[in-house]
Every structure is written in C-alpha cells, then in structure tokens.
Enzyme design. Structure first.
Site, PDB file in Angstrom:
ATOM      1  N   GLY A   9      34.150  57.132 -27.349  1.00 29.33           N
ATOM      2  CA  GLY A   9      32.945  57.724 -26.779  1.00 29.33           C
ATOM      3  C   GLY A   9      33.210  59.144 -26.320  1.00 29.33           C
ATOM      4  O   GLY A   9      34.098  59.840 -26.843  1.00 29.33           O
ATOM      5  N   ALA A  10      32.442  59.563 -25.323  1.00 29.39           N
ATOM      6  CA  ALA A  10      32.498  60.955 -24.879  1.00 29.39           C
ATOM      7  C   ALA A  10      33.900  61.350 -24.420  1.00 29.39           C
ATOM      8  O   ALA A  10      34.469  62.350 -24.884  1.00 29.39           O
ATOM      9  CB  ALA A  10      31.479  61.150 -23.757  1.00 29.39           C
ATOM     10  N   VAL A  11      34.483  60.572 -23.509  1.00 33.40           N
ATOM     11  CA  VAL A  11      35.789  60.946 -22.954  1.00 33.40           C
ATOM     12  C   VAL A  11      36.909  60.728 -23.979  1.00 33.40           C
ATOM     13  O   VAL A  11      37.793  61.573 -24.147  1.00 33.40           O
ATOM     14  CB  VAL A  11      36.093  60.145 -21.662  1.00 33.40           C
ATOM     15  CG1 VAL A  11      37.481  60.466 -21.135  1.00 33.40           C
ATOM     16  CG2 VAL A  11      35.042  60.452 -20.597  1.00 33.40           C
ATOM     17  N   GLY A  12      36.862  59.599 -24.688  1.00 38.38           N
ATOM     18  CA  GLY A  12      37.920  59.292 -25.657  1.00 38.38           C
ATOM     19  C   GLY A  12      38.001  60.342 -26.755  1.00 38.38           C
ATOM     20  O   GLY A  12      39.092  60.813 -27.105  1.00 38.38           O
ATOM     21  N   ARG A  82      28.946  55.779 -15.657  1.00 40.88           N
ATOM     22  CA  ARG A  82      27.829  55.636 -14.718  1.00 40.88           C
ATOM     23  C   ARG A  82      26.643  56.503 -15.122  1.00 40.88           C
ATOM     24  O   ARG A  82      26.797  57.502 -15.829  1.00 40.88           O
ATOM     25  CB  ARG A  82      28.279  55.928 -13.290  1.00 40.88           C
ATOM     26  CG  ARG A  82      28.860  57.282 -13.049  1.00 40.88           C
ATOM     27  CD  ARG A  82      29.299  57.396 -11.596  1.00 40.88           C
ATOM     28  NE  ARG A  82      30.060  58.602 -11.366  1.00 40.88           N
ATOM     29  CZ  ARG A  82      30.213  59.160 -10.190  1.00 40.88           C
ATOM     30  NH1 ARG A  82      29.662  58.607  -9.129  1.00 40.88           N
ATOM     31  NH2 ARG A  82      30.924  60.255 -10.057  1.00 40.88           N
ATOM     32  N   VAL A 118      41.663  55.170 -17.767  1.00 37.89           N
ATOM     33  CA  VAL A 118      40.635  56.160 -17.435  1.00 37.89           C
ATOM     34  C   VAL A 118      39.342  55.457 -16.978  1.00 37.89           C
ATOM     35  O   VAL A 118      38.624  55.957 -16.103  1.00 37.89           O
ATOM     36  CB  VAL A 118      40.345  57.075 -18.649  1.00 37.89           C
ATOM     37  CG1 VAL A 118      39.296  58.129 -18.321  1.00 37.89           C
ATOM     38  CG2 VAL A 118      41.625  57.751 -19.136  1.00 37.89           C
ATOM     39  N   SER A 119      39.055  54.293 -17.556  1.00 35.10           N
ATOM     40  CA  SER A 119      37.794  53.584 -17.272  1.00 35.10           C
ATOM     41  C   SER A 119      37.627  53.368 -15.764  1.00 35.10           C
ATOM     42  O   SER A 119      38.591  53.080 -15.054  1.00 35.10           O
ATOM     43  CB  SER A 119      37.789  52.223 -17.980  1.00 35.10           C
ATOM     44  OG  SER A 119      38.125  52.377 -19.337  1.00 35.10           O
ATOM     45  N   ASN A 120      36.402  53.472 -15.316  1.00 34.11           N
ATOM     46  CA  ASN A 120      36.095  53.333 -13.881  1.00 34.11           C
ATOM     47  C   ASN A 120      35.667  51.928 -13.492  1.00 34.11           C
ATOM     48  O   ASN A 120      35.185  51.196 -14.353  1.00 34.11           O
ATOM     49  CB  ASN A 120      34.973  54.316 -13.529  1.00 34.11           C
ATOM     50  CG  ASN A 120      35.513  55.694 -13.210  1.00 34.11           C
ATOM     51  OD1 ASN A 120      36.505  55.825 -12.492  1.00 34.11           O
ATOM     52  ND2 ASN A 120      34.856  56.725 -13.723  1.00 34.11           N
ATOM     53  N   ASP A 148      40.104  65.540 -10.605  1.00 35.58           N
ATOM     54  CA  ASP A 148      39.551  65.937  -9.304  1.00 35.58           C
ATOM     55  C   ASP A 148      40.193  67.247  -8.825  1.00 35.58           C
ATOM     56  O   ASP A 148      39.524  68.093  -8.229  1.00 35.58           O
ATOM     57  CB  ASP A 148      39.767  64.816  -8.280  1.00 35.58           C
ATOM     58  CG  ASP A 148      39.121  63.513  -8.729  1.00 35.58           C
ATOM     59  OD1 ASP A 148      38.126  63.576  -9.486  1.00 35.58           O
ATOM     60  OD2 ASP A 148      39.611  62.431  -8.350  1.00 35.58           O
ATOM     61  N   ARG A 151      38.654  70.121 -10.621  1.00 36.20           N
ATOM     62  CA  ARG A 151      37.331  70.416 -10.039  1.00 36.20           C
ATOM     63  C   ARG A 151      37.485  71.140  -8.695  1.00 36.20           C
ATOM     64  O   ARG A 151      36.696  72.026  -8.361  1.00 36.20           O
ATOM     65  CB  ARG A 151      36.543  69.114  -9.876  1.00 36.20           C
ATOM     66  CG  ARG A 151      36.082  68.581 -11.224  1.00 36.20           C
ATOM     67  CD  ARG A 151      35.361  67.241 -11.127  1.00 36.20           C
ATOM     68  NE  ARG A 151      34.786  66.894 -12.420  1.00 36.20           N
ATOM     69  CZ  ARG A 151      34.454  65.660 -12.780  1.00 36.20           C
ATOM     70  NH1 ARG A 151      34.638  64.655 -11.952  1.00 36.20           N
ATOM     71  NH2 ARG A 151      33.935  65.430 -13.977  1.00 36.20           N
ATOM     72  N   HIS A 175      39.867  57.680  -6.526  1.00 45.47           N
ATOM     73  CA  HIS A 175      38.986  58.454  -7.414  1.00 45.47           C
ATOM     74  C   HIS A 175      37.553  57.974  -7.208  1.00 45.47           C
ATOM     75  O   HIS A 175      36.978  57.278  -8.045  1.00 45.47           O
ATOM     76  CB  HIS A 175      39.449  58.271  -8.868  1.00 45.47           C
ATOM     77  CG  HIS A 175      38.592  58.999  -9.862  1.00 45.47           C
ATOM     78  ND1 HIS A 175      38.427  60.358  -9.859  1.00 45.47           N
ATOM     79  CD2 HIS A 175      37.848  58.543 -10.896  1.00 45.47           C
ATOM     80  CE1 HIS A 175      37.623  60.707 -10.835  1.00 45.47           C
ATOM     81  NE2 HIS A 175      37.246  59.621 -11.484  1.00 45.47           N
TER      82      HIS A 175
HETATM   83  P1  NAI Z   1      31.027  56.266 -23.541  1.00 42.96           P
HETATM   84  O1  NAI Z   1      29.959  55.229 -23.401  1.00 42.96           O
HETATM   85  O2  NAI Z   1      30.678  57.556 -24.156  1.00 42.96           O
HETATM   86  O3  NAI Z   1      32.245  55.645 -24.373  1.00 42.96           O
HETATM   87  C1  NAI Z   1      32.795  54.397 -24.109  1.00 42.96           C
HETATM   88  C2  NAI Z   1      33.175  53.783 -25.450  1.00 42.96           C
HETATM   89  O4  NAI Z   1      33.876  52.559 -25.196  1.00 42.96           O
HETATM   90  C3  NAI Z   1      31.971  53.445 -26.341  1.00 42.96           C
HETATM   91  O5  NAI Z   1      32.072  54.132 -27.576  1.00 42.96           O
HETATM   92  C4  NAI Z   1      32.050  51.935 -26.504  1.00 42.96           C
HETATM   93  O6  NAI Z   1      31.639  51.479 -27.778  1.00 42.96           O
HETATM   94  C5  NAI Z   1      33.542  51.685 -26.278  1.00 42.96           C
HETATM   95  N1  NAI Z   1      33.868  50.307 -25.931  1.00 42.96           N
HETATM   96  C6  NAI Z   1      33.215  49.464 -25.104  1.00 42.96           C
HETATM   97  N2  NAI Z   1      33.850  48.274 -25.059  1.00 42.96           N
HETATM   98  C7  NAI Z   1      34.926  48.366 -25.870  1.00 42.96           C
HETATM   99  C8  NAI Z   1      35.976  47.480 -26.226  1.00 42.96           C
HETATM  100  N3  NAI Z   1      36.050  46.240 -25.723  1.00 42.96           N
HETATM  101  N4  NAI Z   1      36.925  47.926 -27.075  1.00 42.96           N
HETATM  102  C9  NAI Z   1      36.869  49.181 -27.591  1.00 42.96           C
HETATM  103  N5  NAI Z   1      35.894  50.059 -27.281  1.00 42.96           N
HETATM  104  C10 NAI Z   1      34.940  49.664 -26.437  1.00 42.96           C
HETATM  105  O7  NAI Z   1      31.649  56.466 -22.076  1.00 42.96           O
HETATM  106  P2  NAI Z   1      32.537  57.698 -21.563  1.00 42.96           P
HETATM  107  O8  NAI Z   1      31.656  58.728 -20.995  1.00 42.96           O
HETATM  108  O9  NAI Z   1      33.502  58.063 -22.619  1.00 42.96           O
HETATM  109  O10 NAI Z   1      33.315  57.020 -20.334  1.00 42.96           O
HETATM  110  C11 NAI Z   1      34.278  56.028 -20.570  1.00 42.96           C
HETATM  111  C12 NAI Z   1      34.814  55.487 -19.245  1.00 42.96           C
HETATM  112  O11 NAI Z   1      35.593  56.499 -18.606  1.00 42.96           O
HETATM  113  C13 NAI Z   1      33.732  55.085 -18.241  1.00 42.96           C
HETATM  114  O12 NAI Z   1      34.111  53.912 -17.555  1.00 42.96           O
HETATM  115  C14 NAI Z   1      33.690  56.259 -17.285  1.00 42.96           C
HETATM  116  O13 NAI Z   1      33.199  55.912 -16.018  1.00 42.96           O
HETATM  117  C15 NAI Z   1      35.156  56.628 -17.255  1.00 42.96           C
HETATM  118  N6  NAI Z   1      35.462  57.973 -16.805  1.00 42.96           N
HETATM  119  C16 NAI Z   1      36.561  58.110 -16.019  1.00 42.96           C
HETATM  120  C17 NAI Z   1      36.953  59.344 -15.578  1.00 42.96           C
HETATM  121  C18 NAI Z   1      38.180  59.456 -14.723  1.00 42.96           C
HETATM  122  O14 NAI Z   1      38.435  60.529 -14.189  1.00 42.96           O
HETATM  123  N7  NAI Z   1      38.977  58.421 -14.568  1.00 42.96           N
HETATM  124  C19 NAI Z   1      36.189  60.556 -15.916  1.00 42.96           C
HETATM  125  C20 NAI Z   1      35.067  60.306 -16.787  1.00 42.96           C
HETATM  126  C21 NAI Z   1      34.719  59.046 -17.206  1.00 42.96           C
END
Ligand code: NAI
Length: 308
Positions: A9-12, A82, A118-120, A148, A151, A175
């Site tokens: 997704g976005a972060v990956g 979120r 990374v996941s929250n 953080d 930022r 975090h």
């Molecule tokens: P996103 O929705 O764009 O991407 C998440 C991806 O995970 C999706 O493509 C989805 O299909 C995939 N996914 C879901 N279940 C799966 C599974 N069982 N196996 C493989 N892939 C799976 O979300 P985004 O924006 O990339 O955020 C991802 C996570 O990172 C969120 O939990 C977000 O809160 C967290 N995050 C953490 C940060 C940090 O500083 N630790 C900063 C930004 C986001």
C-alpha cells in the site's frame, strides 16, 4: 541483501521506492494479499529504475511467501491505516490478527530475518511480535520514533526559520498523539540549544505540533501519510543493511532501561547488521522521565487489549 516489504500500500510502496533509490539492496520483494497489487506496484517501480538510476530488483507477489525466502530484513506495513478523527489505537482489532499471521509466515521462510514493524498501533504490534515469535529482541524493531523525530525537525526548522539540515532533535516514547515525548531541552541548532533562539512557549508549540503530526496529515489527506514513513523505514533498513551503527529512536523491548519493563516503546538504539545492537540510555530530566513513564502507561494499556 534481500528485503521483503509486506503490504504494498501507501507506506510499503514508498518504503520500497526509497530503498531502491538509495541503491544498497540487491532485491526488494513486495507482498500483498490483494490480487496482482504488489506485482503491479513492483512493475511500476521497476520502470523507474532507468530513470532514477538504481539496480535494485523489485518483484511483487500475491501472498506467496516462498518468494520472500532468505530475506535479511522484513518490513511489516500490512494492515489498515487510520482515517481522519481516528487514533492509532483503534486499529488494533484488525491489525493484530494481520501482524501475527504475517510475522509467522515471514519467519517460516526467513528464519534469520530482522523484522521491522510499521503497522499501527506500532508499539503494541511490535510487542505482539515479541510475544508470538521466539525471535531475539535485537531482531524485532518498531518504526515510529524515526518518523516522529523527522516531523520534530521539520517543526523546529519552521519555528527557527532555519534549514532543516541545521537542526537536530529526537522524539522518544510511544508512537501515539499523547505518548510522544519530543526532547525539546536537547534539541539543537548547530550544537546550540534551540531554547537560545526561541521562547519556551514557541518550543512547547513545536512539541505539540509534532505530537499531532500524523493526525494533521490524516486530516489533510483523508488517510495516513506515506512519504515520510517510507523514508523513515528506508533509513532503518539502510542502517542495518550497511551496518552503519546509527542511532535512531525505535520501539524496542525494554528490560529495565529507563526504569521500564515488559513493553516495547521508543528509545534511542544503535542499529547495525545485528539489528538493535544497543539501547542508549540518555540522562533525562525529572520532567522528561515523568512524561516517558506516562507514555509507557498508555502503551501498556493498549497492550492489555491484545489477546495473547
Ligand atoms: P494501505 O491501506 O495503503 O496499505 C496496507 C496494505 O496492506 C494494503 O495494500 C492491503 O492489501 C495490505 N494487507 C492487508 N492485510 C494483509 C495481509 N494479511 N497480508 C499482506 N498484505 C495485507 O495502508 P498504509 O497507509 O500503507 O498503512 C499501513 C500501516 O502502516 C497502517 O497500519 C498505518 O497505520 C501504519 N503506519 C505506521 C506508521 C508508523 O510510523 N509506524 C506511519 C504510517 C502508517
């Protein structure tokens, strides 16, 4: 050096892109559960290789963990982000199940990998990986403090009217909007405490803006941010892959450091080829210690929601 990124997704995808552009890894595997999604992101990124001048090979797979086998580093970004108005803690129900099954599949195919979570809610997800795998603590790293702190530096530079390369600062603690502890007392501009340049009130505002940095972006974007998170993860991956021994605040299992036990929370660590090679204990003021222990209470409360 083989790196797997789970969640395209976005972060990956942003993280894979920064790793590739920095050109230190031979291979990045993107894995996602959504059919064809990781393959598509990988192909799109590979078509930037000749434009951006990197040789890292990026491939994608729909949930086939055999393609991730032998990874040196694995990053877990899978899960839901979120939406405006949500806290990171509200994601726990769905993300805990995802992080648990993903970490187990990763380790099955890459038993020697260093895992970056990374996941929250990230500190709790990092703790979950500790509790549900038998990996040593140096190989489980939560990414939050690096973002953080970036930022924080952005806000400091803005308040000082200075270029970002002039400022230094670090955020420790959980975090979360309430749990972050920006170390304003130790922030500097070219080695001079920033308090020499700006008022205490302005500095407090910088800290407050830092703590809601993620929420501010979520409000603007309608989902959580990805460029800075991806860049922060790539920094940790590079420090490990290139054995840089750099210090980043990362979520790590504390066993007495800072007077804290049995939780993962952001503290400065040395990152090298063995993952977390040392937890650095800096001298905190009484006020900073109190903020860190309050932050730890918050993380422990969220950990209590886990079904272990
Ligand atoms: P996103 O929705 O764009 O991407 C998440 C991806 O995970 C999706 O493509 C989805 O299909 C995939 N996914 C879901 N279940 C799966 C599974 N069982 N196996 C493989 N892939 C799976 O979300 P985004 O924006 O990339 O955020 C991802 C996570 O990172 C969120 O939990 C977000 O809160 C967290 N995050 C953490 C940060 C940090 O500083 N630790 C900063 C930004 C986001």
């Amino acid at each position: 050096m083989k790196v797997t990124v789970v969640g395209a997704g976005a972060v990956g995808a942003s993280c894979a892109e920064y790793i590739a552009i920095k050109n230190f890894a031979s291979e990045v595997v993107l894995l996602d559960i959504k059919e064809g999604y990781a393959e598509g992101k990988a192909m799109d990124l590979m078509q930037t290789a000749s434009l951006n001048g990197f040789d890292t090979k990026i491939t994608g797979t729909t949930n086939d963990y055999s393609k991730t086998a032998g990874s040196d580093i694995a990053v877990i970004t899978s899960g839901i982000p979120r939406k405006p108005g949500m806290t990171r803690e509200e994601l726990i129900g769905i993300n805990a199940g995802i992080v648990k099954s993903v970490s187990s599949s990763l380790i099955e195919h890459s038993p020697n990998a260093i895992i970056i979570v990374v996941s929250n809610p990230m500190d709790t997800m990092t703790y979950l990986v500790h509790k549900t795998t038998d990996l040593p603590k140096n190989r489980i790293i939560g990414m939050g403090g690096a973002l953080d702190s970036a930022r924080f530096k952005y806000r400091l530079a803005e308040a000082l009217g200075a270029p970002i390369s002039d400022v230094d600062g670090m955020v420790i603690g959980g975090h979360s909007d309430k749990g972050m502890v920006p170390l304003t007392r130790l922030a500097t501009r070219n080695s001079v405490p920033v308090s020499e340049y700006i008022s205490d009130e302005r500095l407090e505002q910088v800290a407050a803006d830092t703590k809601v940095g993620g929420a501010t972006l979520t409000g603007l974007l309608g989902t959580s941010a990805w460029y800075a998170p991806g860049a922060a993860v790539s920094g940790l991956v590079q420090a490990i892959a290139c054995d840089q021994k750099k210090i980043f605040p990362c979520s790590t299992l504390l066993e007495g450091e800072y007077g804290l036990n049995d939780l993962c929370i952001g503290a400065p660590v040395v990152l090298g080829r063995n993952g977390i090679e040392k937890v650095v204990e800096i001298n905190l003021s009484d006020a900073e210690k109190a903020k860190l222990s309050e932050s730890a209470e918050g993380v422990k409360k969220t950990n209590g929601l886990l079904e272990l």
